[in-house]
Design an enzyme around this catalytic site. Structure first.
Site, PDB file in Angstrom:
ATOM      1  N   SER A 155      67.063   7.191  50.803  1.00 32.73           N
ATOM      2  CA  SER A 155      66.428   6.409  51.864  1.00 32.73           C
ATOM      3  C   SER A 155      67.519   5.889  52.788  1.00 32.73           C
ATOM      4  O   SER A 155      68.651   5.643  52.349  1.00 32.73           O
ATOM      5  CB  SER A 155      65.651   5.225  51.273  1.00 32.73           C
ATOM      6  N   TYR A 158      65.013  -2.202  45.617  1.00 35.67           N
ATOM      7  CA  TYR A 158      64.695  -0.849  46.055  1.00 35.67           C
ATOM      8  C   TYR A 158      65.876  -0.193  46.765  1.00 35.67           C
ATOM      9  O   TYR A 158      66.242   0.946  46.467  1.00 35.67           O
ATOM     10  CB  TYR A 158      63.471  -0.853  46.970  1.00 35.67           C
TER      11      TYR A 158
END
Length: 257
Positions: A137, A150
Site C-alpha cells: 500500500s 495497518y
C-alpha cells in the site's frame, strides 16, 4: 503452461488478477474463504480461457486452513507466480485497538505472506525462475496518514519485497511490490468504513492492469497512481544517500555532548 496461485481471489484485486492471468494463459490456484465466489470465478475462467483452475477454500489466519495452501506451493505442478494479495484493514487508533483484532491483522497481513513466499521460494530457486507479487500500500510510505497498525503491516510487505529481491533476483526470481492508493474494493466495508467518503478512488481493474504493466517491465516497486517515475527514483536516491552515513563508526557531530 505456468501456474499462478492467488490469495484473496474471490473478489477485488485478487479476482481481477485471476481474470487477467487466466487471459494470459496461466493455470490458476485460487484461494479465499468464500467457496461459492471462488467456484463462480473458476467456472467463468475455465469457460472463457480453457485453463485449469484449482480452488482452495481457506481462512489464512487459521493454521489448519493455511497448511494446505503451503503444501500446494511446495508441490507439483509447480507454482510459477505467487500473488500475495489477501489482506485486511483495521480502523481506529493504536491506543484503543482490540489486541485480538491486531493479532489477526498481523497474522494475515504480515505472517501469511511471509510463510507463503517461504513455501514457494525454494522450488523457484531450484528451477531458476518464478515471480512473487506482493500487494502492499502507499501507506507503507505515509504511515502518518493511517492511525493504528495497518500502515506498519504494509511497510513490512514492502520491506520484505525489497530484501527478498536483493536476495533472489540474481537466481532468476522476480519480486514485485505493488503499492495501491485508495482502490474500490471490499476492504473498506469489511473494516467498517465507507468507500464513498474516500476521495480519488481508483477502480480495481485499472489498478491491476497498471500493476501488470509494471510486472511486464520487471519493476521492483509499482505505484500505479504516481504520475512520474522520477518521483520514485528521487525517493530511492535520497534513501541511498542517507545510507552513506550508516557506516560511520562515530556518532555524528550533532550528537556529541
Amino acid at each position: 503452461m505456468s501456474t499462478a496461485l492467488i490469495t484473496g481471489a474471490s473478489s477485488g484485486i485478487g479476482a481481477v488478477y485471476a481474470r487477467r492471468l487466466a487471459a494470459r494463459g496461466h493455470d490458476l490456484v485460487i484461494v479465499a474463504r468464500a467457496t461459492d465466489r471462488l467456484n463462480t470465478v473458476a467456472e467463468e475462467l475455465r469457460a472463457a480461457h480453457g485453463v485449469s483452475i484449482e480452488v482452495i477454500t481457506a481462512d489464512l489466519t487459521d493454521t489448519a486452513s493455511l497448511d494446505p495452501v503451503l503444501e500446494r506451493l511446495r508441490s507439483d505442478p509447480p507454482v510459477d507466480i505467487l500473488v500475495n494479495n489477501a489482506g485486511a484493514g483495521l480502523l481506529g487508533d493504536f491506543a484503543t485497538a482490540n489486541p485480538d483484532e491486531m493479532y489477526k491483522l498481523l497474522r494475515l497481513n504480515v505472517l501469511v505472506p511471509t510463510l507463503l513466499a517461504s513455501a514457494v521460494i525454494g522450488g523457484m530457486v531450484e528451477r531458476g525462475h518464478g515471480s512473487i507479487i506482493n500487494i502492499a500500500s502507499v501507506l507503507a510510505l505515509l504511515p502518518e496518514y493511517s492511525p493504528g497498525i495497518y500502515a506498519a503491516t504494509k511497510s513490512y510487505v514492502l520491506t520484505l519485497s525489497q530484501s527478498l529481491a536483493a536476495e533472489v533476483s540474481s537466481k532468476g526470481i522476480y519480486v514485485q511490490a505493488v503499492l495501491p492508493a485508495a482502490t474500490r474494493t471490499e476492504i473498506y466495508d469489511r473494516a467498517g468504513g465507507d468507500i464513498s467518503q474516500v476521495p480519488n478512488v481508483m477502480e480495481v481493474d485499472e489498478l491491476v492492469d497498471a500493476a501488470l504493466i509494471g510486472f511486464d517491465r520487471k519493476e521492483l516497486v509499482t505505484i500505479p497512481p504516481v504520475p512520474e517515475v522520477a518521483a520514485w527514483e528521487a525517493f530511492e536516491h535520497a534513501r541511498f544517500a542517507l545510507a552513506q552515513g550508516f557506516s560511520n563508526a562515530e556518532p555524528a557531530a550533532r550528537y556529541r555532548g
